[in-house]
Design a protein around this motif. Sequence first.
Motif, PDB file in Angstrom:
ATOM      1  N   UNK A  93       0.901 -10.229 -15.412  1.00  0.00           N
ATOM      2  CA  UNK A  93       2.128  -9.510 -15.767  1.00  0.00           C
ATOM      3  C   UNK A  93       1.846  -8.487 -16.872  1.00  0.00           C
ATOM      4  N   UNK A  94       0.998  -8.868 -17.856  1.00  0.00           N
ATOM      5  CA  UNK A  94       0.644  -7.914 -18.914  1.00  0.00           C
ATOM      6  C   UNK A  94      -0.133  -6.726 -18.346  1.00  0.00           C
ATOM      7  N   UNK A  95      -1.056  -7.021 -17.438  1.00  0.00           N
ATOM      8  CA  UNK A  95      -1.844  -5.950 -16.823  1.00  0.00           C
ATOM      9  C   UNK A  95      -0.938  -4.953 -16.109  1.00  0.00           C
ATOM     10  N   UNK A  96       0.035  -5.467 -15.400  1.00  0.00           N
ATOM     11  CA  UNK A  96       0.964  -4.585 -14.686  1.00  0.00           C
ATOM     12  C   UNK A  96       1.788  -3.765 -15.662  1.00  0.00           C
ATOM     13  N   UNK A  97       2.208  -4.399 -16.759  1.00  0.00           N
ATOM     14  CA  UNK A  97       3.035  -3.677 -17.735  1.00  0.00           C
ATOM     15  C   UNK A  97       2.251  -2.578 -18.431  1.00  0.00           C
ATOM     16  N   UNK A  98       0.975  -2.852 -18.706  1.00  0.00           N
ATOM     17  CA  UNK A  98       0.158  -1.881 -19.437  1.00  0.00           C
ATOM     18  C   UNK A  98      -0.410  -0.795 -18.531  1.00  0.00           C
ATOM     19  N   UNK A  99      -0.810  -1.166 -17.368  1.00  0.00           N
ATOM     20  CA  UNK A  99      -1.545  -0.225 -16.497  1.00  0.00           C
ATOM     21  C   UNK A  99      -0.808   0.118 -15.199  1.00  0.00           C
ATOM     22  N   UNK A 100       0.303  -0.563 -14.936  1.00  0.00           N
ATOM     23  CA  UNK A 100       1.051  -0.276 -13.716  1.00  0.00           C
ATOM     24  C   UNK A 100       0.373  -0.779 -12.455  1.00  0.00           C
ATOM     25  N   UNK A 101      -0.621  -1.596 -12.613  1.00  0.00           N
ATOM     26  CA  UNK A 101      -1.347  -2.117 -11.445  1.00  0.00           C
ATOM     27  C   UNK A 101      -1.331  -3.631 -11.488  1.00  0.00           C
ATOM     28  N   UNK A 102      -1.208  -4.233 -10.302  1.00  0.00           N
ATOM     29  CA  UNK A 102      -1.186  -5.690 -10.194  1.00  0.00           C
ATOM     30  C   UNK A 102      -2.425  -6.157  -9.452  1.00  0.00           C
ATOM     31  N   UNK A 103      -3.168  -7.118 -10.035  1.00  0.00           N
ATOM     32  CA  UNK A 103      -4.301  -7.680  -9.293  1.00  0.00           C
ATOM     33  C   UNK A 103      -3.827  -8.254  -7.954  1.00  0.00           C
ATOM     34  N   UNK A 104      -4.669  -8.133  -6.928  1.00  0.00           N
ATOM     35  CA  UNK A 104      -4.343  -8.650  -5.583  1.00  0.00           C
ATOM     36  C   UNK A 104      -3.070  -8.022  -5.024  1.00  0.00           C
ATOM     37  N   UNK A 105      -2.944  -6.709  -5.209  1.00  0.00           N
ATOM     38  CA  UNK A 105      -1.738  -6.028  -4.739  1.00  0.00           C
ATOM     39  C   UNK A 105      -1.617  -6.036  -3.218  1.00  0.00           C
ATOM     40  N   UNK A 106      -2.728  -6.300  -2.520  1.00  0.00           N
ATOM     41  CA  UNK A 106      -2.697  -6.314  -1.057  1.00  0.00           C
ATOM     42  C   UNK A 106      -2.139  -7.616  -0.498  1.00  0.00           C
ATOM     43  N   UNK A 107      -1.861  -8.596  -1.365  1.00  0.00           N
ATOM     44  CA  UNK A 107      -1.390  -9.897  -0.898  1.00  0.00           C
ATOM     45  C   UNK A 107       0.022  -9.801  -0.356  1.00  0.00           C
ATOM     46  N   UNK A 108       0.323 -10.693   0.601  1.00  0.00           N
ATOM     47  CA  UNK A 108       1.661 -10.733   1.185  1.00  0.00           C
ATOM     48  C   UNK A 108       2.687 -11.119   0.123  1.00  0.00           C
ATOM     49  N   UNK A 109       2.324 -12.081  -0.711  1.00  0.00           N
ATOM     50  CA  UNK A 109       3.176 -12.456  -1.845  1.00  0.00           C
ATOM     51  C   UNK A 109       2.322 -13.213  -2.859  1.00  0.00           C
TER      52      UNK A 109
END
Length: 486
Positions: A93-109
């Motif tokens: 969640x911190x990574x997404x907030x700081x960089x706008x990217x989420x690890x494993x973004x290709x996952x279904x959920x």
Amino acid sequence: MKKQIISLAFLLACSGAYSQTSYLREISINHSNVEKIAGKQIKVTFDADLSELDMKRQQSLRIVPVLISEDGNQKVELPAFIINGKVRDKANARTKALHGATPNADALFTVRRKNGTAQTVSYETAVPFKRWMIGGNLQLHSYTTGCAECKEGNETGYLGNVLPPMEATYAYPFIQPKEEEVKHRSETRTARLQFRQGSSAIEKQYKQNANELNEVKQSIELVKENTDLTITGIYVTGYASPEGEFDFNMKLSERRAKAFTEYIKDDLSSTDPKLYHVDWKGEDWEGLRAELNRHPEVQERAIIMDVINGCDDDKDACEQQIRKTVSAEAYRQLLNEVYPPIRRNEYRIEYNVRHFNLEEGKKMIATRPDLMSVNEIQQVADSYGKGSTRYIECLQAGAKAYPQDITMQNNAALALIEAGRTQEAIDLLKKAPQDAALQNILGVAYMKQGNTEDARSMFRQAASAGNAQAHQNLKTLEAITEYYAE
């Protein structure tokens, strides 16, 4: 579309180097279904019960469902889903907030595991169907990572086989023959005797008459000397060729038919005279047309056919038109080559045949199956055992003796199909009458060869004629076609 669904059992094999991260053992897979849906896609669904999963806080579990072919040579990975521990989930969640990217973004959920609580996630996806998926299996491949994305173990879970091959069952029933109360048979032969012009006298030594009369005598003796037969009628019909006057040719065909009848009476002296029936047709214009069709090399044939096709009831005028229209050479060819075969007597001997017991039938099948009833032939075949070589040979002999009998053709073809001799069955049925039951079994034979196009055509024809088996077979064929279609 009818859905093909299979419930899957969950089995587990650990393949990673880090056995302490065997998370798949703690996940229960329920309500697993793999089905082919509209649009030629495969839909995969299951519920993953995480209630027993004790997830380490800093770890992440990536689960990838994989469809694998039966031979293992082909596969397709489905969208993954992610289960995170508490710390890993916050870090992402911190990574997404700081960089706008989420690890494993290709996952279904992605879900966060709340250890010690009941928790279930539902998985659903669809991918294009490929034929190799039939009979394959569904696996779960899991990949565990820790802090700094370090790899901490891989596992494989087997959910079981999917999309079982569709077993097609086609209806092509055996037909029980009915016994003939009276076995009535007949044989029709043609005697092409040569007569002198305007004469009805039979001259044995004239041209080829000796050979022709010898064949007549032999055919009569085959009937007369067979104690299994009782003659019930003898029919003689006389025909004339078109040259000369119509009325004269009518009387000439009458005299020649009567003369021929008197001739054969000598060889059938014990036959009741009341059994003889004599008829005459005069000029045989249909016979002329047929003879011309058999001989395309005849000079000016097309001109002659045009005259015949334009003829009215005045046959004398028609014959004169032919004579005037064609060349002298072409007309001589008509007189010498085309007309003689038309001048003939046809004779038909009708008779009844006694019934044969099984032992007599076993001997008769090899020589005169045409004198047996279809039921007698079937009984002899059955005595050798269904599917045996002799069984098939008996039914083939019957099919040859009775090419127009639906029951005989059906049962012979059925025996060949069940023996794996499908092409022989097809060859037999192609020559058989146009009957719905035979069209249905021909469709089955085509299906066993993998020829769905011709099978569909036969099933449709038979179904439109009211054959219930063909209607069901057509539904089966369409279901299989849909099931395997990419």
